[in-house]
Design a protein around this motif. Structure first.
Motif, short mmCIF file in Angstrom:
data_model
loop_
_atom_site.label_atom_id
_atom_site.label_comp_id
_atom_site.label_asym_id
_atom_site.label_seq_id
_atom_site.Cartn_x
_atom_site.Cartn_y
_atom_site.Cartn_z
N SER A 14 45.55 -0.92 36.65
CA SER A 14 46.15 0.22 35.98
C SER A 14 45.56 1.55 36.40
CB SER A 14 46.02 0.07 34.45
OG SER A 14 44.66 0.06 34.07
N THR A 15 44.47 1.53 37.18
CA THR A 15 43.83 2.78 37.55
C THR A 15 42.89 2.56 38.73
OG1 THR A 15 42.59 4.68 36.66
CG2 THR A 15 41.82 2.49 36.04
N GLU B 188 44.48 0.03 41.21
CA GLU B 188 45.80 0.60 41.44
C GLU B 188 46.00 0.89 42.93
OE1 GLU B 188 48.30 4.71 40.53
OE2 GLU B 188 46.58 4.19 39.24
N ARG C 49 46.83 -2.25 30.16
CA ARG C 49 47.74 -1.17 29.79
C ARG C 49 49.12 -1.38 30.43
NH1 ARG C 49 44.05 4.01 31.00
NH2 ARG C 49 43.42 2.69 32.74
N GLU D 63 52.04 0.02 29.99
CA GLU D 63 52.85 1.17 30.39
C GLU D 63 52.46 1.68 31.78
OE1 GLU D 63 49.18 2.74 28.57
OE2 GLU D 63 50.61 1.15 28.02
N ARG D 64 51.19 1.63 32.08
CA ARG D 64 50.75 2.08 33.41
C ARG D 64 51.18 1.07 34.48
NH1 ARG D 64 46.20 6.31 33.26
NH2 ARG D 64 46.22 5.91 35.50
N LEU E 223 53.57 1.68 37.79
CA LEU E 223 53.11 1.26 39.11
C LEU E 223 54.12 0.32 39.76
CD1 LEU E 223 50.86 1.20 41.28
CD2 LEU E 223 49.80 -0.66 39.97
#
Length: 259
Positions: free
Chosen positions: A21-22, A26, A45, A47-48, A52
């Motif tokens: 997610s990050t 990611e 997460r 939503e993330r 993506l």
């Protein structure tokens, strides 16, 4: 970074990437998807992950890798999707910079759970699948914090030393199954959330970590190394890859120029 060595074994590759997610996770999803891989993007997460997936074509699976039910659901989803030959364990992180005399038990428990227990649980779950491919790969993202300890890093050092020890044991255990085990150990990487989270959301303190450092590593830098390591022909095992910015000559030597 590119490689001229390609073979049919590199076609239609499929990877599970945690921590997607990050940051480095990611960036790794993006790098592999751009190279034609089928990628299962895993993080808590949803939503993330959905954003993506819309951008990359990755398959999002919201899951906490330290929770048994989530790991089982993830394994079921990947199996239904045709399986994977590569597991890339990037999920983890640091909490706090307290010296051991002031150590917070909850921070240490979180770090051990996120970096060690979660990595163990998802690896344990996917090993039968990776063995069955005949050319499976596990890549664990650890840290130079697993090589050298430092003041205020005791909890993160403990977690990354443990994850590194687990990785080295796994390499010995899985060689007979033709599962290669790779460890990537980044130094100073400037990402969106890692240091900010470690310092409890203090943006000013987080920025000071990188102050004056010319070109710290980026998430994309590390993702490119990860992509390379899992894409070279399978008989090549890049056991341990330490990656630092030039300004970080060693754990105790970081060049800062200017304010």
């Amino acid at each position: 970074m590119t490689t001229a060595h390609h073979s049919t074994e590199d076609e239609k590759r499929s990877a599970v990437v945690t921590g997607a997610s990050t940051g480095i996770g990611e960036a790794t999803v993006r790098a592999l998807a751009a190279g034609g891989w089928q990628v299962y993007a895993v993080a808590r997460r949803a939503e993330r992950l959905e954003a993506l997936a819309a951008q990359t074509g990755a398959i999002p699976v919201a899951a906490d890798i330290a929770e048994d039910d989530d790991v089982a659901r993830l394994l079921e989803a990947v199996t239904a999707g045709g399986g994977a030959d590569t597991l890339i364990n990037i999920a983890g992180g640091a909490r706090g910079t307290d010296w051991i005399a002031e150590a917070k038990t909850e921070d240490w428990e979180w770090m051990l759970r996120a970096n060690v227990i979660g990595t163990m649980k998802i690896t344990r779950a996917f090993l039968p699948m990776l063995r069955a491919t005949g050319r499976g790969t596990v890549l664990n993202l650890t840290s130079v914090a697993g090589l050298v300890s430092y003041e205020g890093g005791g909890g993160y050092n403990a977690a990354k030393f443990a994850e590194r020890g687990m990785t080295r044991a796994l390499r010995l255990e899985e060689a007979e199954h033709n599962v290669r085990v790779i460890e990537v150990l980044p130094g100073l990487v400037k990402t969106e959330e890692f240091t900010l989270r470690r310092l409890g959301g203090d943006a000013d303190a987080a920025e000071k970590v990188y102050a004056g450092v010319e070109e710290p590593l980026t998430a994309e830098d590390v993702a490119d190394v990860v992509r390379y390591a899992v894409t070279v022909p399978h008989h090549i095992n890049l056991d341990e890859i330490v990656i630092r910015p030039v300004a970080q000559a060693a754990a105790h030597k970081l060049i800062r120029r200017g304010a």
